[in-house]
Design a protein around this motif. Structure first.
Motif, mmCIF file in Angstrom:
data_model
loop_
_atom_site.group_PDB
_atom_site.id
_atom_site.type_symbol
_atom_site.label_atom_id
_atom_site.label_comp_id
_atom_site.label_asym_id
_atom_site.label_seq_id
_atom_site.Cartn_x
_atom_site.Cartn_y
_atom_site.Cartn_z
ATOM 1 N N GLY A 23 0.648 -0.707 0.685
ATOM 2 C CA GLY A 23 -0.205 -0.189 0.274
ATOM 3 C C GLY A 23 1.103 1.298 -0.285
ATOM 4 N N MET A 24 2.098 0.951 0.778
ATOM 5 C CA MET A 24 2.807 2.336 0.742
ATOM 6 C C MET A 24 3.465 2.865 -0.567
ATOM 7 N N LEU A 25 3.365 1.713 -1.528
ATOM 8 C CA LEU A 25 4.400 1.889 -2.375
ATOM 9 C C LEU A 25 3.390 2.205 -3.562
ATOM 10 N N ALA A 26 3.029 1.830 -2.975
ATOM 11 C CA ALA A 26 1.292 1.661 -4.268
ATOM 12 C C ALA A 26 0.793 3.238 -4.362
ATOM 13 N N ALA A 27 0.300 3.753 -3.420
ATOM 14 C CA ALA A 27 0.353 5.371 -2.632
ATOM 15 C C ALA A 27 1.551 6.409 -2.358
ATOM 16 N N ARG A 28 2.348 6.033 -3.053
ATOM 17 C CA ARG A 28 3.938 6.833 -3.482
ATOM 18 C C ARG A 28 3.863 7.385 -2.597
ATOM 19 N N LEU A 29 3.831 6.684 -1.403
ATOM 20 C CA LEU A 29 3.796 7.377 0.229
ATOM 21 C C LEU A 29 5.787 7.167 0.944
ATOM 22 N N ALA A 30 6.442 5.847 -0.090
ATOM 23 C CA ALA A 30 7.654 5.433 0.106
ATOM 24 C C ALA A 30 8.474 5.467 -1.459
ATOM 25 N N ALA A 31 9.189 5.315 -1.283
ATOM 26 C CA ALA A 31 10.406 4.828 -2.193
ATOM 27 C C ALA A 31 11.289 3.446 -1.767
ATOM 28 N N CYS A 32 11.094 3.303 -1.335
ATOM 29 C CA CYS A 32 11.494 1.574 -0.577
ATOM 30 C C CYS A 32 11.613 1.251 0.554
ATOM 31 N N VAL A 33 10.810 0.300 1.218
ATOM 32 C CA VAL A 33 10.307 -0.361 1.978
ATOM 33 C C VAL A 33 11.348 -1.338 2.964
ATOM 34 N N LEU A 93 23.972 9.470 -0.054
ATOM 35 C CA LEU A 93 24.168 9.604 -1.906
ATOM 36 C C LEU A 93 23.144 10.318 -2.429
ATOM 37 N N PRO A 94 23.780 11.402 -2.988
ATOM 38 C CA PRO A 94 23.209 12.385 -3.340
ATOM 39 C C PRO A 94 21.801 11.765 -4.726
ATOM 40 N N ALA A 95 22.294 11.117 -5.116
ATOM 41 C CA ALA A 95 21.755 10.145 -6.649
ATOM 42 C C ALA A 95 20.705 9.810 -6.252
ATOM 43 N N TYR A 96 20.760 8.503 -4.680
ATOM 44 C CA TYR A 96 19.550 8.170 -3.956
ATOM 45 C C TYR A 96 18.725 9.172 -3.435
ATOM 46 N N ALA A 97 18.972 9.912 -2.922
ATOM 47 C CA ALA A 97 18.149 10.839 -2.063
ATOM 48 C C ALA A 97 17.303 11.626 -3.209
ATOM 49 N N ARG A 98 17.983 12.061 -4.997
ATOM 50 C CA ARG A 98 16.588 12.310 -5.686
ATOM 51 C C ARG A 98 15.929 11.167 -6.274
ATOM 52 N N TRP A 99 16.687 10.098 -6.091
ATOM 53 C CA TRP A 99 15.668 8.668 -6.309
ATOM 54 C C TRP A 99 14.579 8.475 -5.784
ATOM 55 N N VAL A 100 14.672 8.551 -4.394
ATOM 56 C CA VAL A 100 13.717 8.977 -3.821
ATOM 57 C C VAL A 100 12.642 10.006 -3.989
ATOM 58 N N GLU A 101 13.365 11.404 -3.570
ATOM 59 C CA GLU A 101 12.599 11.793 -4.017
ATOM 60 C C GLU A 101 11.320 11.970 -5.656
ATOM 61 N N ALA A 102 11.670 11.613 -6.234
ATOM 62 C CA ALA A 102 11.408 11.399 -7.329
ATOM 63 C C ALA A 102 10.577 10.317 -7.655
ATOM 64 N N GLU A 103 10.366 9.043 -7.168
ATOM 65 C CA GLU A 103 9.544 7.806 -6.901
ATOM 66 C C GLU A 103 8.436 8.586 -5.375
ATOM 67 N N THR A 104 8.412 9.652 -5.038
ATOM 68 C CA THR A 104 6.941 9.868 -3.734
ATOM 69 C C THR A 104 6.601 10.898 -4.320
ATOM 70 N N ARG A 105 7.053 11.444 -5.506
ATOM 71 C CA ARG A 105 6.672 12.881 -6.082
ATOM 72 C C ARG A 105 5.859 12.771 -6.765
ATOM 73 N N GLY A 106 4.234 13.523 -7.264
ATOM 74 C CA GLY A 106 3.434 13.967 -7.239
ATOM 75 C C GLY A 106 2.407 13.059 -6.703
ATOM 76 N N GLU A 107 0.955 12.939 -7.617
ATOM 77 C CA GLU A 107 -0.351 12.977 -6.686
ATOM 78 C C GLU A 107 0.165 11.564 -5.836
ATOM 79 N N LEU A 108 -0.742 11.620 -4.766
ATOM 80 C CA LEU A 108 -0.818 10.481 -4.151
ATOM 81 C C LEU A 108 -1.478 9.782 -4.251
ATOM 82 N N HIS A 109 -2.004 8.260 -4.014
ATOM 83 C CA HIS A 109 -2.929 7.594 -4.396
ATOM 84 C C HIS A 109 -2.896 6.873 -3.792
ATOM 85 N N VAL A 110 -3.466 7.422 -2.435
ATOM 86 C CA VAL A 110 -4.013 6.553 -1.068
ATOM 87 C C VAL A 110 -5.253 6.434 -1.224
#
Length: 110
Positions: A23-33, A93-110
């Protein structure tokens, strides 16, 4: 860039932990669990000592998503008072932080 957070929670079993992760990944609340091995938790609850087996989750998200993530966990958790603790990543790692930001950006799907 928004602050990268590491959020920890526990679930009583693997099935509920996996359902929450999905659910967290589908809703884009988390990039990695990350689901950690089962731990034995001891604590006081309602005046007495308790011990239980729990499944810890480490959740990588951005500070802007924290409130929605916290609400999601509360809404999908079997405990009256689930453990939900967060701390900022003091370095990443800056690239990792950017990835997390990209994965959690945009419309929430809750």
């Amino acid at each position: 860039m928004d602050a990268l957070l590491i959020v920890m929670t526990t679930f009583p079993d693997e099935a509920s932990a996996e359902a929450a992760t999905d659910g967290m990944l589908a809703a884009r609340l988390a990039a990695c669990v990350q689901q950690l091995p089962t731990v034995r938790s001891s604590y006081r609850w309602e005046g007495k000592r308790e011990t239980s087996e729990e499944v810890p989750l480490l959740i990588k998200t951005m500070a802007a998503r924290y409130s929605a993530l916290e609400q999601f966990i509360k809404d999908h958790h079997p405990y009256d008072v689930p453990e939900i603790v967060a701390w900022p990543a003091s370095a990443a790692l800056p690239a990792y932080a950017r990835w997390v930001e990209a994965e959690t950006r945009g419309e929430l799907h809750v």
